[in-house]
Design an enzyme around this catalytic site. Structure first.
Site, short mmCIF file in Angstrom:
data_model
loop_
_atom_site.label_atom_id
_atom_site.label_comp_id
_atom_site.label_asym_id
_atom_site.label_seq_id
_atom_site.Cartn_x
_atom_site.Cartn_y
_atom_site.Cartn_z
N HIS A 1 84.18 -3.79 56.96
CA HIS A 1 84.86 -4.50 58.04
C HIS A 1 84.71 -3.78 59.39
CE1 HIS A 1 87.32 -7.88 59.03
NE2 HIS A 1 88.34 -7.17 59.47
N ASP B 1 82.11 -6.22 53.20
CA ASP B 1 83.34 -6.83 53.71
C ASP B 1 83.45 -8.27 53.23
OD1 ASP B 1 85.48 -7.72 55.22
OD2 ASP B 1 84.38 -7.72 57.12
N SER C 1 86.98 -8.70 63.72
CA SER C 1 87.84 -9.51 62.88
C SER C 1 88.33 -10.73 63.68
CB SER C 1 88.98 -8.63 62.41
OG SER C 1 89.56 -9.11 61.27
#
Ligand code: NAG
Ligand code: NAG
Ligand code: NAG
Length: 492
Positions: free
Chosen positions: A455, A430, A179
């Site tokens: 994710h 995601d 991320s």
């Protein structure tokens, strides 16, 4: 019209106090809170030792106050390491480092094979790494030291010092991040190639800036996840907002709504119910993992499918809103332990809102909701956003800074001739994947894309129930890292 909420997840989601047209964070504040709480409660004993490093406040100027030191937290596991072997560093995100360590079991899984030392470094202004203690979030005067370039320099200084102290300067360093942490890992490899020989950047939306991708991509991707399961499911959610919007805001109507939503306290507005639903759908699409997981909250395998099953099973006589509520309840109550829902969340009093500052300065990720999305259509009003940042922090965002500092325009052509040894991995479930690097750039800047991945699913600990594609993805990552290391040792 309801604004398109911004969730920056890099985990970035935060329902910040910025009401409209704000940026999604990897952590919507509400969910963020609950996950921090959760991390505290269900904290398994992590196999790391905690250390604090005296870090320089400002790496880029030589004013007297820039040399002030603060204590930066980092975690170490040396169970498998021997001198000269690789050092795997996780470049921490916008939160408490334990939470990322607990959710990056992949590094622990592969450490024995590489005899690697594992280091998880906390990002400045998060967790315990507060340069001004309790006053760190007081104003732009202190928050001004919170940005990605300072964070990357922190990593560089800390890693260099650590290698010296271990008398293992020749150990190759590979950086890992998911991320926002994945963005940092990729940028770190590009900025500090003399410190890291390679980077594994999982679910890193480095193209979510400026006009690099269509602004509607994120919410279109969330919608696609639901549409792919069932058209009815998508249509029910899409239709539910108008039903909510149509409810009067009179006391009695709000009392009705509070009953439908089983709230602990009577609602003050319909907006909180909308945000609550919104959060559930966005986060669930992010964490649409193939196995049971407890990242944001405990959820079953493929939770989007489960939500749609709930919606599809309810007779069509029921309102769309009540069906959307039932689906969202899966997200908030899979543990079956909630007596009522705290829909209007408490304000964060613990200074966890650092991401909010970051979105108001350099992490400007415009997002809109298109007519095709399952959310109410809305635009991104930059002027309004900038005004809110002025009001909140007295700063103006610099929406072009990230692309100026780190690039992004014509990334294929630029990185083809510059840079090497980066893996960008993305799962198409995601919504952040749309801002990721989805094509191979060169023989060593590789994009690994999984249709069913969510994710940074690759960073989760291996389980017996992992599907073949996930096992294969991790295997390929390990092989690529092994290749970088072989080349490094061959060059020595
Ligand atoms: C390395 O050692 C010095 C001197 O003891 C210490 O101040 C520093 O924090 C150490 N570095 C790291 C990364 O722990
Ligand atoms: C949560 O789930 C349990 C078990 O199904 C149920 O009894 C409870 O009413 C649910 N809570 C809410 C707020 O809906
Ligand atoms: C990139 O190349 C690797 C092989 O090196 C391949 O496995 C992968 O599928 C390619 N990625 C894309 C997005 O085509």
């Amino acid at each position: 019209m309801a604004p398109c909420l911004s969730f920056f997840f890099l985990f970035l989601f935060a329902f910040s106090a910025i009401p409209a047209n704000s940026l999604p964070t990897f952590f919507p504040g509400a969910a963020y809170q609950s996950l921090i709480k959760q991390a505290k409660i269900s904290k398994p004993k992590l196999p790391f030792k905690t250390h604090y490093f005296p870090q320089t406040l400002d790496h880029f100027t030589f004013q007297p106050k820039s040399s002030k030191l603060f204590y930066q937290k980092y975690l170490i596991n040396s169970d498998y390491w021997r001198k000269g072997a690789p050092i795997f560093v996780y470049t921490g995100n916008e939160g408490n480092i334990e939470w990322f360590a607990a959710n990056t079991g992949f590094m622990l899984d592969i450490a024995p094979k590489f005899k690697a030392l594992l280091v998880f470094i906390e990002h400045r202004f998060y967790g315990k790494s507060m340069p001004f203690g309790k006053d760190s979030y007081q104003s732009a005067k202190t928050l001004g030291y919170l940005n990605s370039q300072q964070a990357l320099a922190d990593f560089a200084v800390l890693i260099t010092s650590l290698k010296q102290n271990l008398s293992s300067e020749a150990s190759p360093v590979v950086v890992f991040g998911g991320s926002y942490g994945g963005m940092l890992a990729a940028w770190f490899r590009l900025k500090y190639p003399h410190i890291a020989i390679g980077a594994l950047a999982s679910s890193a939306p480095i193209l979510q800036f400026d006009k690099l991708i269509p602004w509607s991509s994120f919410y279109d991707a969330v919608s696609q996840d639901f549409k792919d399961v069932s058209l009815n499911c998508y249509q029910v959610i899409k239709g539910s907002w108008a039903e909510l919007e149509a409810m009067s805001t009179q006391k009695q109507a709000l009392a009705e709504l509070s009953k439908t939503f089983r709230t602990c306290k009577s609602l003050h507005s319909t907006a909180s119910a909308r945000d609550w639903l919104w959060t559930a759908f966005v986060y669930t699409s992010m964490v649409n993992y193939p196995t049971k997981a407890d990242f944001m909250k405990p959820l079953p395998a493929y939770p989007v499918q489960k939500m749609c099953k709930i919606i599809d099973k309810i007779p069509s006589g029921a309102t769309k809103l009540s069906r959307a509520f039932a689906a969202a309840s899966l997200y908030y109550n899979y543990s079956r332990s909630e007596n009522c829902f705290k829909i209007e969340h408490e304000v964060d009093g613990h200074g966890l809102h650092g991401w909010d500052w970051q979105t108001c300065t350099e992490m400007v990720m415009p997002m809109t909701c298109s007519k095709e999305s399952m959310f109410p259509p809305s635009g991104f009003d930059y002027e309004e956003f900038a005004e809110q940042c002025q009001m909140k922090y007295g700063v103006s965002p610099r929406p072009h800074w990230i692309t100026t500092e780190f690039g992004g325009e014509r990334i294929q052509k630029v990185l083809k001739r510059f840079g090497s040894n980066i893996i960008f991995s993305n799962g198409m479930q995601d919504p952040w994947s749309r801002g990721g690097v989805l094509k191979n750039i060169s023989s060593s800047i590789i994009s690994l894309v999984t249709e069913k991945g969510a994710h940074h699913v690759d960073f989760r600990s291996a389980t017996k129930k992992d599907p073949k594609w996930l096992i294969q993805l991790r295997k390929q990552e390990v092989e690529i890292i092994q290749k970088w290391l072989n080349e490094y040792y061959a060059d020595l």
